[in-house]
Design a protein around this motif. Structure first.
Motif, PDB file in Angstrom:
ATOM      1  N   ILE A   4      33.680  41.079  35.141  1.00 27.49           N
ATOM      2  CA  ILE A   4      34.681  40.463  35.486  1.00 27.49           C
ATOM      3  C   ILE A   4      34.858  39.203  35.895  1.00 27.49           C
ATOM      4  O   ILE A   4      33.832  38.872  36.229  1.00 27.49           O
ATOM      5  CB  ILE A   4      34.929  41.316  36.672  1.00 27.49           C
ATOM      6  CG1 ILE A   4      35.152  42.686  36.231  1.00 27.49           C
ATOM      7  CG2 ILE A   4      36.712  40.925  37.131  1.00 27.49           C
ATOM      8  CD1 ILE A   4      35.590  43.549  37.667  1.00 27.49           C
ATOM      9  N   ILE A   5      35.356  38.363  35.033  1.00 23.40           N
ATOM     10  CA  ILE A   5      35.573  36.699  35.647  1.00 23.40           C
ATOM     11  C   ILE A   5      36.514  36.336  36.341  1.00 23.40           C
ATOM     12  O   ILE A   5      37.540  36.998  36.242  1.00 23.40           O
ATOM     13  CB  ILE A   5      35.338  35.971  33.930  1.00 23.40           C
ATOM     14  CG1 ILE A   5      34.132  36.151  33.009  1.00 23.40           C
ATOM     15  CG2 ILE A   5      35.351  34.666  34.269  1.00 23.40           C
ATOM     16  CD1 ILE A   5      33.183  36.519  33.521  1.00 23.40           C
ATOM     17  N   SER A   6      36.142  36.052  37.454  1.00 26.30           N
ATOM     18  CA  SER A   6      37.478  35.307  37.873  1.00 26.30           C
ATOM     19  C   SER A   6      37.673  34.235  37.896  1.00 26.30           C
ATOM     20  O   SER A   6      36.695  32.595  38.455  1.00 26.30           O
ATOM     21  CB  SER A   6      36.624  34.818  39.477  1.00 26.30           C
ATOM     22  OG  SER A   6      37.641  34.287  40.665  1.00 26.30           O
ATOM     23  N   GLY A   7      38.134  33.617  36.583  1.00 26.98           N
ATOM     24  CA  GLY A   7      38.949  32.153  36.620  1.00 26.98           C
ATOM     25  C   GLY A   7      38.880  30.855  36.796  1.00 26.98           C
ATOM     26  O   GLY A   7      39.808  30.194  36.703  1.00 26.98           O
ATOM     27  N   THR A   8      38.706  30.489  38.344  1.00 23.02           N
ATOM     28  CA  THR A   8      38.698  29.867  39.003  1.00 23.02           C
ATOM     29  C   THR A   8      37.438  29.258  39.867  1.00 23.02           C
ATOM     30  O   THR A   8      37.100  30.664  39.967  1.00 23.02           O
ATOM     31  CB  THR A   8      40.036  29.717  39.708  1.00 23.02           C
ATOM     32  OG1 THR A   8      40.550  28.704  40.394  1.00 23.02           O
ATOM     33  CG2 THR A   8      40.193  30.334  40.859  1.00 23.02           C
ATOM     34  N   ASN A   9      37.754  28.059  39.729  1.00 22.27           N
ATOM     35  CA  ASN A   9      36.193  27.711  41.568  1.00 22.27           C
ATOM     36  C   ASN A   9      37.175  27.827  42.760  1.00 22.27           C
ATOM     37  O   ASN A   9      36.278  27.206  43.694  1.00 22.27           O
ATOM     38  CB  ASN A   9      35.346  26.793  40.844  1.00 22.27           C
ATOM     39  CG  ASN A   9      36.082  25.623  40.410  1.00 22.27           C
ATOM     40  OD1 ASN A   9      37.827  25.486  40.336  1.00 22.27           O
ATOM     41  ND2 ASN A   9      35.623  24.240  40.868  1.00 22.27           N
ATOM     42  N   ARG A  10      37.560  27.800  42.327  1.00 21.40           N
ATOM     43  CA  ARG A  10      39.071  27.742  43.805  1.00 21.40           C
ATOM     44  C   ARG A  10      38.246  29.089  45.552  1.00 21.40           C
ATOM     45  O   ARG A  10      37.564  29.606  44.805  1.00 21.40           O
ATOM     46  CB  ARG A  10      40.150  28.133  43.981  1.00 21.40           C
ATOM     47  CG  ARG A  10      41.356  27.597  45.197  1.00 21.40           C
ATOM     48  CD  ARG A  10      42.322  27.877  45.264  1.00 21.40           C
ATOM     49  NE  ARG A  10      43.056  27.010  44.643  1.00 21.40           N
ATOM     50  CZ  ARG A  10      44.395  26.644  44.216  1.00 21.40           C
ATOM     51  NH1 ARG A  10      45.258  27.705  44.661  1.00 21.40           N
ATOM     52  NH2 ARG A  10      44.463  25.439  43.670  1.00 21.40           N
ATOM     53  N   LYS A  11      38.205  28.322  46.285  1.00 17.23           N
ATOM     54  CA  LYS A  11      37.543  28.777  47.562  1.00 17.23           C
ATOM     55  C   LYS A  11      38.919  29.317  48.102  1.00 17.23           C
ATOM     56  O   LYS A  11      39.529  29.289  47.740  1.00 17.23           O
ATOM     57  CB  LYS A  11      36.764  28.559  48.839  1.00 17.23           C
ATOM     58  CG  LYS A  11      36.347  27.699  48.025  1.00 17.23           C
ATOM     59  CD  LYS A  11      34.276  27.879  47.903  1.00 17.23           C
ATOM     60  CE  LYS A  11      33.482  25.990  47.217  1.00 17.23           C
ATOM     61  NZ  LYS A  11      32.303  27.035  46.795  1.00 17.23           N
ATOM     62  N   HIS A  12      38.065  31.758  48.066  1.00 19.53           N
ATOM     63  CA  HIS A  12      39.298  31.970  48.699  1.00 19.53           C
ATOM     64  C   HIS A  12      40.127  32.565  48.119  1.00 19.53           C
ATOM     65  O   HIS A  12      41.744  32.592  48.170  1.00 19.53           O
ATOM     66  CB  HIS A  12      39.438  31.873  50.041  1.00 19.53           C
ATOM     67  CG  HIS A  12      38.724  31.664  51.025  1.00 19.53           C
ATOM     68  ND1 HIS A  12      37.138  32.570  51.694  1.00 19.53           N
ATOM     69  CD2 HIS A  12      37.964  29.944  51.783  1.00 19.53           C
ATOM     70  CE1 HIS A  12      36.437  31.372  52.239  1.00 19.53           C
ATOM     71  NE2 HIS A  12      36.760  30.485  52.171  1.00 19.53           N
ATOM     72  N   ALA A  13      39.944  32.371  46.583  1.00 20.68           N
ATOM     73  CA  ALA A  13      40.875  32.276  45.699  1.00 20.68           C
ATOM     74  C   ALA A  13      41.463  33.841  45.317  1.00 20.68           C
ATOM     75  O   ALA A  13      40.798  35.127  46.086  1.00 20.68           O
ATOM     76  CB  ALA A  13      40.179  32.249  44.157  1.00 20.68           C
ATOM     77  N   ASN A  14      42.661  33.999  45.385  1.00 20.75           N
ATOM     78  CA  ASN A  14      43.395  35.498  44.931  1.00 20.75           C
ATOM     79  C   ASN A  14      43.243  36.150  43.797  1.00 20.75           C
ATOM     80  O   ASN A  14      42.740  37.495  43.725  1.00 20.75           O
ATOM     81  CB  ASN A  14      44.344  35.258  44.499  1.00 20.75           C
ATOM     82  CG  ASN A  14      45.694  35.875  45.862  1.00 20.75           C
ATOM     83  OD1 ASN A  14      45.073  35.848  47.107  1.00 20.75           O
ATOM     84  ND2 ASN A  14      46.397  34.520  46.480  1.00 20.75           N
ATOM     85  N   SER A  15      42.553  35.378  42.878  1.00 21.74           N
ATOM     86  CA  SER A  15      41.609  35.641  41.917  1.00 21.74           C
ATOM     87  C   SER A  15      40.716  36.251  41.987  1.00 21.74           C
ATOM     88  O   SER A  15      40.241  37.456  41.331  1.00 21.74           O
ATOM     89  CB  SER A  15      41.447  34.960  40.453  1.00 21.74           C
ATOM     90  OG  SER A  15      42.082  33.879  39.776  1.00 21.74           O
ATOM     91  N   LEU A  16      39.347  35.854  42.570  1.00 24.19           N
ATOM     92  CA  LEU A  16      38.510  36.691  43.026  1.00 24.19           C
ATOM     93  C   LEU A  16      38.926  38.241  44.073  1.00 24.19           C
ATOM     94  O   LEU A  16      37.813  39.042  43.928  1.00 24.19           O
ATOM     95  CB  LEU A  16      37.231  35.882  43.948  1.00 24.19           C
ATOM     96  CG  LEU A  16      36.090  36.837  44.813  1.00 24.19           C
ATOM     97  CD1 LEU A  16      35.225  36.886  43.407  1.00 24.19           C
ATOM     98  CD2 LEU A  16      35.352  36.016  44.910  1.00 24.19           C
ATOM     99  N   LYS A  17      39.951  38.200  44.471  1.00 24.26           N
ATOM    100  CA  LYS A  17      40.407  39.143  45.324  1.00 24.26           C
ATOM    101  C   LYS A  17      40.848  40.289  44.204  1.00 24.26           C
ATOM    102  O   LYS A  17      40.381  41.557  44.734  1.00 24.26           O
ATOM    103  CB  LYS A  17      41.605  38.630  46.171  1.00 24.26           C
ATOM    104  CG  LYS A  17      41.382  38.188  48.091  1.00 24.26           C
ATOM    105  CD  LYS A  17      42.339  37.775  47.788  1.00 24.26           C
ATOM    106  CE  LYS A  17      41.771  36.545  49.566  1.00 24.26           C
ATOM    107  NZ  LYS A  17      43.250  36.224  49.984  1.00 24.26           N
ATOM    108  N   VAL A  18      41.646  39.795  43.744  1.00 23.49           N
ATOM    109  CA  VAL A  18      42.090  40.940  42.274  1.00 23.49           C
ATOM    110  C   VAL A  18      40.866  41.770  41.088  1.00 23.49           C
ATOM    111  O   VAL A  18      40.427  42.646  40.701  1.00 23.49           O
ATOM    112  CB  VAL A  18      42.840  40.235  41.243  1.00 23.49           C
ATOM    113  CG1 VAL A  18      43.075  41.279  40.114  1.00 23.49           C
ATOM    114  CG2 VAL A  18      44.040  39.857  42.151  1.00 23.49           C
TER     115      VAL A  18
END
Length: 173
Positions: A4-18
């Motif tokens: 699963i690729i979380s498509g941003t390097n932003r810290k605490h991103a919603n993408s990583l939560k998803v």
């Protein structure tokens, strides 16, 4: 192995939560996926791993990509498309062997009302160029900031309906 690729390097991103939600739900269905966040990329990737060069730091990530058969891309909306860091990651991976004839599942997320429809369409074109097989059911999650509860679960029944449908298709894919 699957990624699963979380498509941003932003810290605490919603993408990583998803991504974590998808990982948990797929594990309950007997599917093992590892998460690769763009936060994990070497900060100097542009200088070290393009145009045939390979750093030791990215070599481990490249190996994960080689070993994966299925990819779930969680793609946040950045300026009406997808994040540049996601494109940089794709460009840094060995071509064509990294993604050739592998399976891709696309999930768009945004704080706006369209769930990154345009960015997912743009990324579909990249997947097609890489000759990936893209699952036709693409999910678009708008207003992501209000979709997840404090335990990082989706609570809207309609959103859950579509996510569960996609998860079931991933297992069969």
């Amino acid at each position: 192995m699957n990624l699963i690729i979380s498509g941003t390097n932003r810290k605490h991103a919603n993408s990583l939560k998803v991504a974590k939600f998808y990982q948990k739900e797929l594990a309950e269905r007997g599917e093992e996926f590892q998460i690769l966040s763009m936060e994990e990329l070497p900060s100097n990737l542009m200088e070290t791993d393009l145009f045939g060069k390979r750093s030791e730091e990215f070599a481990a990530i490249q190996q994960q990509v080689f070993n994966a058969d299925k990819f779930i891309f969680i793609i946040p909306e950045y300026n009406g498309s997808y994040p540049g860091v996601l494109k940089l990651f794709i460009d840094a991976c060995a071509f064509p062997s990294s993604f050739y004839h592998k399976k891709a599942v696309l999930v768009g997320v945004s704080s706006g009302k369209y769930g990154n429809i345009r960015g997912v369409d743009h990324f579909t074109g990249v997947c097609n160029y890489l000759r990936m097989h893209v699952l036709p059911l693409k999910i678009h999650i708008p207003h992501i900031q209000s979709e997840l509860d404090e335990q990082l679960n989706f609570h809207d029944p309609l959103t859950l309906k579509f996510i569960n449908e996609q998860l079931d298709e991933i297992v069969k894919y």
